[in-house]
Design an enzyme around this catalytic site. Structure first.
Site, PDB file in Angstrom:
ATOM      1  N   CYS A 139       0.831  -1.213   0.000  1.00 42.30           N
ATOM      2  CA  CYS A 139       0.000   0.000   0.000  1.00 42.30           C
ATOM      3  C   CYS A 139       0.865   1.261   0.000  1.00 42.30           C
ATOM      4  O   CYS A 139       1.403   1.648   1.037  1.00 42.30           O
ATOM      5  CB  CYS A 139      -0.923  -0.015   1.210  1.00 42.30           C
ATOM      6  N   CYS A 142      -0.409   4.125   2.164  1.00 42.53           N
ATOM      7  CA  CYS A 142      -0.171   3.934   3.599  1.00 42.53           C
ATOM      8  C   CYS A 142       1.303   4.165   3.936  1.00 42.53           C
ATOM      9  O   CYS A 142       1.624   4.802   4.935  1.00 42.53           O
ATOM     10  CB  CYS A 142      -0.503   2.504   4.038  1.00 42.53           C
ATOM     11  N   ASP A 143       2.194   3.610   3.150  1.00 44.48           N
ATOM     12  CA  ASP A 143       3.598   3.519   3.570  1.00 44.48           C
ATOM     13  C   ASP A 143       4.577   4.339   2.735  1.00 44.48           C
ATOM     14  O   ASP A 143       5.753   4.441   3.103  1.00 44.48           O
ATOM     15  CB  ASP A 143       4.038   2.031   3.540  1.00 44.48           C
TER      16      ASP A 143
END
Ligand code: NDP
Length: 313
Positions: A139, A142-143
Protein backbone atom coordinates in the site's frame (compact mmCIF):
# COMPACT_ATOMS: atom_id res chain seq x y z
CA UNK A 1 -30.32 -24.74 16.59
CA UNK A 2 -30.33 -21.00 17.29
CA UNK A 3 -33.62 -19.54 18.42
CA UNK A 4 -32.91 -15.98 19.43
CA UNK A 5 -33.30 -13.59 16.53
CA UNK A 6 -30.68 -10.86 16.56
CA UNK A 7 -31.12 -7.39 15.14
CA UNK A 8 -27.79 -7.38 13.35
CA UNK A 9 -24.74 -9.56 12.83
CA UNK A 10 -21.59 -7.99 11.44
CA UNK A 11 -19.19 -10.25 9.57
CA UNK A 12 -15.59 -9.01 9.62
CA UNK A 13 -13.66 -6.82 12.03
CA UNK A 14 -11.74 -4.17 10.12
CA UNK A 15 -12.52 -0.44 10.22
CA UNK A 16 -15.81 -0.99 8.34
CA UNK A 17 -17.04 -3.72 10.69
CA UNK A 18 -16.11 -1.94 13.91
CA UNK A 19 -17.54 1.38 12.75
CA UNK A 20 -20.79 -0.38 11.81
CA UNK A 21 -20.73 -1.95 15.30
CA UNK A 22 -20.23 1.41 17.05
CA UNK A 23 -23.21 2.92 15.21
CA UNK A 24 -25.39 -0.17 15.57
CA UNK A 25 -24.60 -0.51 19.29
CA UNK A 26 -25.38 3.15 19.95
CA UNK A 27 -28.70 2.65 18.09
CA UNK A 28 -29.43 -0.19 20.55
CA UNK A 29 -29.28 -2.87 17.84
CA UNK A 30 -27.12 -5.05 20.16
CA UNK A 31 -24.72 -6.03 17.38
CA UNK A 32 -22.61 -9.14 17.33
CA UNK A 33 -19.40 -8.90 15.33
CA UNK A 34 -17.81 -12.13 14.14
CA UNK A 35 -14.17 -11.26 13.68
CA UNK A 36 -12.97 -13.75 11.06
CA UNK A 37 -9.49 -15.26 10.86
CA UNK A 38 -7.68 -11.91 10.97
CA UNK A 39 -9.26 -9.92 13.81
CA UNK A 40 -8.75 -6.24 13.05
CA UNK A 41 -8.31 -6.89 9.33
CA UNK A 42 -5.59 -5.65 6.99
CA UNK A 43 -4.49 -2.84 9.29
CA UNK A 44 -3.10 -5.36 11.72
CA UNK A 45 -0.47 -6.17 9.09
CA UNK A 46 0.74 -2.55 8.79
CA UNK A 47 2.94 -0.54 11.10
CA UNK A 48 2.41 3.23 11.44
CA UNK A 49 -0.90 4.64 10.28
CA UNK A 50 -0.49 8.37 9.72
CA UNK A 51 -3.44 9.20 7.50
CA UNK A 52 -6.33 8.32 9.81
CA UNK A 53 -7.78 11.55 11.19
CA UNK A 54 -7.73 11.91 14.94
CA UNK A 55 -4.26 10.48 15.51
CA UNK A 56 -2.00 13.52 15.07
CA UNK A 57 1.12 11.55 15.99
CA UNK A 58 0.15 8.46 13.99
CA UNK A 59 -0.63 5.09 15.50
CA UNK A 60 0.40 1.49 14.93
CA UNK A 61 -2.22 -0.39 12.87
CA UNK A 62 -2.85 -3.16 15.44
CA UNK A 63 -3.20 -0.61 18.25
CA UNK A 64 -5.67 1.42 16.22
CA UNK A 65 -7.81 -1.64 15.67
CA UNK A 66 -7.76 -2.38 19.42
CA UNK A 67 -9.11 1.16 19.90
CA UNK A 68 -11.88 0.47 17.37
CA UNK A 69 -12.76 -2.73 19.21
CA UNK A 70 -12.80 -1.05 22.63
CA UNK A 71 -15.03 1.72 21.32
CA UNK A 72 -17.47 -0.82 19.85
CA UNK A 73 -17.49 -2.87 23.07
CA UNK A 74 -18.05 0.23 25.19
CA UNK A 75 -21.57 0.46 23.75
CA UNK A 76 -22.29 -3.22 24.16
CA UNK A 77 -21.07 -4.85 20.95
CA UNK A 78 -20.43 -8.54 21.47
CA UNK A 79 -17.18 -9.54 19.77
CA UNK A 80 -16.94 -13.20 18.84
CA UNK A 81 -13.63 -14.66 17.66
CA UNK A 82 -14.92 -17.09 15.09
CA UNK A 83 -15.15 -17.51 11.36
CA UNK A 84 -18.35 -17.56 9.32
CA UNK A 85 -18.50 -20.68 7.19
CA UNK A 86 -21.99 -20.39 5.67
CA UNK A 87 -24.70 -17.81 5.19
CA UNK A 88 -28.27 -18.57 4.24
CA UNK A 89 -30.09 -15.44 3.18
CA UNK A 90 -33.86 -15.09 3.13
CA UNK A 91 -34.71 -13.03 0.07
CA UNK A 92 -38.12 -11.88 1.32
CA UNK A 93 -38.35 -8.41 2.92
CA UNK A 94 -38.35 -8.97 6.68
CA UNK A 95 -36.87 -12.45 6.25
CA UNK A 96 -34.55 -14.00 8.82
CA UNK A 97 -30.98 -14.72 7.77
CA UNK A 98 -28.93 -17.59 9.10
CA UNK A 99 -25.21 -17.54 9.81
CA UNK A 100 -23.11 -20.60 10.65
CA UNK A 101 -19.59 -20.50 12.05
CA UNK A 102 -16.50 -22.67 12.26
CA UNK A 103 -17.06 -23.24 16.00
CA UNK A 104 -20.46 -24.71 15.25
CA UNK A 105 -22.53 -21.67 16.26
CA UNK A 106 -25.67 -20.71 14.36
CA UNK A 107 -27.14 -17.23 14.49
CA UNK A 108 -30.49 -15.96 13.24
CA UNK A 109 -30.65 -12.28 12.42
CA UNK A 110 -32.88 -9.66 10.81
CA UNK A 111 -29.93 -7.82 9.25
CA UNK A 112 -26.41 -8.72 8.19
CA UNK A 113 -23.57 -6.28 7.61
CA UNK A 114 -20.82 -7.79 5.50
CA UNK A 115 -17.42 -6.20 6.05
CA UNK A 116 -15.09 -9.03 5.18
CA UNK A 117 -12.50 -6.79 3.53
CA UNK A 118 -10.01 -7.67 0.86
CA UNK A 119 -6.55 -9.11 0.90
CA UNK A 120 -3.62 -7.80 -1.09
CA UNK A 121 -2.14 -10.45 -3.32
CA UNK A 122 1.50 -11.31 -2.78
CA UNK A 123 3.99 -13.12 -4.98
CA UNK A 124 4.55 -15.91 -2.46
CA UNK A 125 8.28 -15.29 -1.90
CA UNK A 126 9.69 -16.08 1.55
CA UNK A 127 11.43 -12.68 1.48
CA UNK A 128 8.06 -10.91 1.29
CA UNK A 129 7.15 -12.33 4.69
CA UNK A 130 10.62 -11.75 6.10
CA UNK A 131 10.61 -8.02 5.28
CA UNK A 132 6.87 -7.36 5.73
CA UNK A 133 6.59 -4.02 7.53
CA UNK A 134 10.38 -3.55 7.19
CA UNK A 135 10.43 -2.42 3.60
CA UNK A 136 7.81 -4.61 1.96
CA UNK A 137 4.32 -3.16 1.59
CA UNK A 138 1.23 -3.55 -0.53
CA UNK A 139 0.00 0.00 0.00
CA UNK A 140 1.83 3.08 -1.30
CA UNK A 141 -0.72 5.50 0.17
CA UNK A 142 -0.17 3.93 3.60
CA UNK A 143 3.60 3.52 3.57
CA UNK A 144 5.03 5.63 0.73
CA UNK A 145 5.76 8.52 3.03
CA UNK A 146 8.39 6.45 4.89
CA UNK A 147 10.45 6.27 1.68
CA UNK A 148 10.62 10.00 1.00
CA UNK A 149 13.72 10.80 -1.07
CA UNK A 150 14.72 7.13 -1.33
CA UNK A 151 14.61 4.58 -4.17
CA UNK A 152 11.86 1.94 -4.26
CA UNK A 153 10.56 -0.81 -6.52
CA UNK A 154 6.96 -1.54 -7.46
CA UNK A 155 5.89 -4.95 -8.81
CA UNK A 156 2.92 -5.19 -11.17
CA UNK A 157 1.64 -3.93 -14.49
CA UNK A 158 -2.01 -3.10 -13.84
CA UNK A 159 -3.75 0.11 -12.83
CA UNK A 160 -2.88 -0.45 -9.16
CA UNK A 161 0.84 -0.71 -9.95
CA UNK A 162 0.68 2.30 -12.29
CA UNK A 163 -1.12 4.35 -9.67
CA UNK A 164 1.24 3.29 -6.86
CA UNK A 165 4.31 4.00 -9.01
CA UNK A 166 3.04 7.46 -9.98
CA UNK A 167 2.17 8.24 -6.36
CA UNK A 168 5.58 7.05 -5.13
CA UNK A 169 7.42 8.96 -7.86
CA UNK A 170 6.25 12.21 -6.26
CA UNK A 171 7.87 11.21 -2.95
CA UNK A 172 10.76 8.94 -3.81
CA UNK A 173 14.06 9.62 -5.57
CA UNK A 174 13.51 6.78 -8.04
CA UNK A 175 10.87 4.14 -8.74
CA UNK A 176 11.65 0.90 -10.58
CA UNK A 177 8.48 -0.61 -11.97
CA UNK A 178 8.80 -4.36 -12.59
CA UNK A 179 6.33 -5.57 -15.22
CA UNK A 180 6.48 -9.28 -16.00
CA UNK A 181 5.24 -9.00 -19.60
CA UNK A 182 6.41 -6.63 -22.33
CA UNK A 183 3.25 -4.59 -21.94
CA UNK A 184 1.10 -3.04 -19.27
CA UNK A 185 -2.25 -4.38 -18.24
CA UNK A 186 -3.00 -0.87 -16.97
CA UNK A 187 -5.27 1.46 -18.94
CA UNK A 188 -3.52 3.56 -21.60
CA UNK A 189 -3.91 6.78 -19.68
CA UNK A 190 -2.33 5.36 -16.51
CA UNK A 191 0.43 3.64 -18.48
CA UNK A 192 1.18 6.89 -20.33
CA UNK A 193 1.38 8.74 -17.04
CA UNK A 194 3.97 6.22 -15.86
CA UNK A 195 5.98 6.47 -19.09
CA UNK A 196 5.94 10.28 -18.87
CA UNK A 197 7.26 10.38 -15.30
CA UNK A 198 11.03 10.89 -15.47
CA UNK A 199 11.96 9.17 -12.21
CA UNK A 200 10.06 5.96 -13.00
CA UNK A 201 12.15 3.34 -14.79
CA UNK A 202 9.91 0.67 -16.27
CA UNK A 203 11.62 -2.71 -16.48
CA UNK A 204 9.49 -4.87 -18.79
CA UNK A 205 9.98 -8.64 -18.66
CA UNK A 206 11.34 -8.33 -15.14
CA UNK A 207 10.28 -10.18 -12.00
CA UNK A 208 11.26 -9.94 -8.37
CA UNK A 209 13.36 -12.88 -7.27
CA UNK A 210 14.55 -11.95 -3.80
CA UNK A 211 15.09 -9.18 -1.29
CA UNK A 212 18.26 -8.51 0.68
CA UNK A 213 19.11 -6.33 3.63
CA UNK A 214 20.16 -6.27 7.24
CA UNK A 215 16.75 -6.29 9.01
CA UNK A 216 15.31 -3.78 6.50
CA UNK A 217 15.18 -3.85 2.72
CA UNK A 218 18.40 -2.63 1.08
CA UNK A 219 18.40 -4.38 -2.30
CA UNK A 220 16.16 -6.38 -4.59
CA UNK A 221 17.26 -9.14 -6.89
CA UNK A 222 15.40 -9.09 -10.16
CA UNK A 223 15.41 -11.37 -13.17
CA UNK A 224 14.79 -10.69 -16.84
CA UNK A 225 12.43 -13.56 -17.71
CA UNK A 226 13.52 -13.47 -21.39
CA UNK A 227 17.29 -13.56 -21.02
CA UNK A 228 17.24 -15.07 -17.48
CA UNK A 229 19.85 -12.50 -16.52
CA UNK A 230 19.66 -11.43 -12.88
CA UNK A 231 20.74 -8.17 -11.31
CA UNK A 232 20.51 -6.33 -8.03
CA UNK A 233 18.91 -2.92 -7.66
CA UNK A 234 19.40 -0.72 -4.61
CA UNK A 235 15.99 0.03 -3.12
CA UNK A 236 14.77 0.77 0.39
CA UNK A 237 11.19 -0.30 -0.25
CA UNK A 238 9.39 -2.93 -2.34
CA UNK A 239 5.72 -2.38 -3.08
CA UNK A 240 3.76 -5.38 -4.29
CA UNK A 241 0.91 -4.12 -6.47
CA UNK A 242 -0.41 -7.18 -8.27
CA UNK A 243 -4.01 -6.72 -7.18
CA UNK A 244 -6.37 -7.40 -4.31
CA UNK A 245 -8.79 -10.20 -3.75
CA UNK A 246 -12.04 -9.31 -1.99
CA UNK A 247 -12.90 -11.81 0.75
CA UNK A 248 -16.26 -12.69 -0.71
CA UNK A 249 -16.05 -16.42 -1.48
CA UNK A 250 -18.82 -17.04 1.09
CA UNK A 251 -21.27 -15.06 -1.01
CA UNK A 252 -20.67 -16.55 -4.46
CA UNK A 253 -24.04 -17.31 -6.04
CA UNK A 254 -25.84 -15.49 -3.19
CA UNK A 255 -25.04 -11.83 -3.75
CA UNK A 256 -24.36 -9.80 -6.88
CA UNK A 257 -20.63 -9.31 -7.50
CA UNK A 258 -18.59 -7.68 -10.22
CA UNK A 259 -16.30 -9.80 -12.39
CA UNK A 260 -13.48 -9.57 -9.83
CA UNK A 261 -15.63 -10.63 -6.87
CA UNK A 262 -16.39 -7.24 -5.26
CA UNK A 263 -19.89 -7.13 -3.80
CA UNK A 264 -22.23 -4.75 -5.58
CA UNK A 265 -24.24 -2.30 -3.53
CA UNK A 266 -26.93 0.12 -4.63
CA UNK A 267 -25.67 3.63 -5.48
CA UNK A 268 -25.20 5.91 -2.44
CA UNK A 269 -26.09 3.15 -0.02
CA UNK A 270 -24.76 -0.05 1.54
CA UNK A 271 -27.77 -2.10 0.40
CA UNK A 272 -27.26 -5.32 -1.53
CA UNK A 273 -30.04 -6.88 -3.59
CA UNK A 274 -31.23 -8.90 -0.57
CA UNK A 275 -33.38 -6.97 1.90
CA UNK A 276 -31.61 -6.65 5.24
CA UNK A 277 -28.17 -7.53 3.86
CA UNK A 278 -25.66 -4.70 3.63
CA UNK A 279 -22.02 -4.51 2.58
CA UNK A 280 -19.32 -2.08 3.64
CA UNK A 281 -15.60 -1.51 3.29
CA UNK A 282 -13.09 -3.12 0.98
CA UNK A 283 -15.27 -6.14 0.13
CA UNK A 284 -17.35 -3.73 -1.96
CA UNK A 285 -14.80 -1.01 -2.80
CA UNK A 286 -12.04 -1.61 -5.31
CA UNK A 287 -11.29 2.07 -5.78
CA UNK A 288 -10.47 3.86 -2.52
CA UNK A 289 -9.55 0.97 -0.16
CA UNK A 290 -8.63 3.25 2.74
CA UNK A 291 -9.32 2.71 6.45
CA UNK A 292 -11.19 5.99 6.63
CA UNK A 293 -13.38 5.25 3.60
CA UNK A 294 -14.07 1.76 4.95
CA UNK A 295 -15.07 3.27 8.30
CA UNK A 296 -17.37 5.72 6.50
CA UNK A 297 -19.09 2.95 4.60
CA UNK A 298 -19.42 0.92 7.82
CA UNK A 299 -21.33 3.87 9.26
CA UNK A 300 -23.56 3.94 6.15
CA UNK A 301 -24.29 0.21 6.51
CA UNK A 302 -25.31 0.55 10.16
CA UNK A 303 -27.58 3.52 9.39
CA UNK A 304 -29.14 1.65 6.45
CA UNK A 305 -29.68 -1.41 8.68
CA UNK A 306 -31.22 0.71 11.41
CA UNK A 307 -33.63 2.33 8.93
CA UNK A 308 -34.51 -1.06 7.49
CA UNK A 309 -35.41 -2.34 10.97
CA UNK A 310 -37.53 0.74 11.66
CA UNK A 311 -39.41 0.23 8.39
CA UNK A 312 -40.15 -3.38 9.37
CA UNK A 313 -41.93 -2.32 12.53
P1 NDP B 1 -4.92 -6.32 -12.30
O1 NDP B 1 -5.37 -7.73 -12.17
O2 NDP B 1 -5.57 -5.47 -13.32
O3 NDP B 1 -3.36 -6.31 -12.65
C1 NDP B 1 -2.48 -7.09 -11.94
C2 NDP B 1 -1.09 -6.87 -12.50
O4 NDP B 1 -0.17 -7.57 -11.70
C3 NDP B 1 -0.94 -7.37 -13.93
O5 NDP B 1 -0.04 -6.53 -14.62
C4 NDP B 1 -0.33 -8.74 -13.71
O6 NDP B 1 0.50 -9.14 -14.76
C5 NDP B 1 0.54 -8.47 -12.51
N1 NDP B 1 0.78 -9.70 -11.79
C6 NDP B 1 -0.12 -10.59 -11.30
N2 NDP B 1 0.49 -11.61 -10.67
C7 NDP B 1 1.82 -11.35 -10.80
C8 NDP B 1 2.98 -12.04 -10.39
N3 NDP B 1 2.89 -13.20 -9.71
N4 NDP B 1 4.19 -11.51 -10.69
C9 NDP B 1 4.28 -10.35 -11.35
N5 NDP B 1 3.22 -9.65 -11.79
C10 NDP B 1 2.00 -10.16 -11.51
O7 NDP B 1 -5.01 -5.72 -10.83
P2 NDP B 1 -5.05 -4.20 -10.36
O8 NDP B 1 -5.06 -4.23 -8.89
O9 NDP B 1 -3.98 -3.44 -11.01
O10 NDP B 1 -6.45 -3.67 -10.86
C11 NDP B 1 -7.66 -4.33 -10.44
C12 NDP B 1 -8.86 -3.57 -10.98
O11 NDP B 1 -8.98 -2.32 -10.30
C13 NDP B 1 -8.73 -3.26 -12.46
O12 NDP B 1 -10.00 -3.33 -13.02
C14 NDP B 1 -8.24 -1.83 -12.47
O13 NDP B 1 -8.58 -1.14 -13.66
C15 NDP B 1 -8.93 -1.26 -11.24
N6 NDP B 1 -8.18 -0.13 -10.69
C16 NDP B 1 -8.52 1.11 -11.10
C17 NDP B 1 -7.83 2.21 -10.63
C18 NDP B 1 -8.25 3.55 -11.09
O14 NDP B 1 -9.02 3.65 -12.00
N7 NDP B 1 -7.76 4.61 -10.48
C19 NDP B 1 -6.72 2.08 -9.69
C20 NDP B 1 -6.42 0.72 -9.36
C21 NDP B 1 -7.13 -0.33 -9.85
P3 NDP B 1 -0.09 -9.71 -16.16
O15 NDP B 1 -0.62 -8.53 -16.88
O16 NDP B 1 1.12 -10.32 -16.76
O17 NDP B 1 -1.14 -10.71 -15.79
Amino acid sequence: MAEKIHETIIIGSGPAGYTAAIYAARADMKPIIITGMEPGGQLTTTTDVENYPGYPDGIMGPEMMMDFQKQAERFGTQVIMDMVTEVIFDEKPGGIHQIKTMNGEEFLTKTVIISTGASAKYLGLDDEKKYMGSGVSACATCDGFFYKGRPVAVVGGGDTAAEEATYLAKLCSKVYLLVRKNEFRASNIMAQRVMNTPNIEVLFHHELQGIMGNKVVEKAQIINNQTMETKEIEVDGVFIAIGHKPNTDLFVGKLKMDETGYLMTHPDSAKTDIPGVFAAGDCQDNIYRQAVTAAGSGCMAALDAERYLIELQ
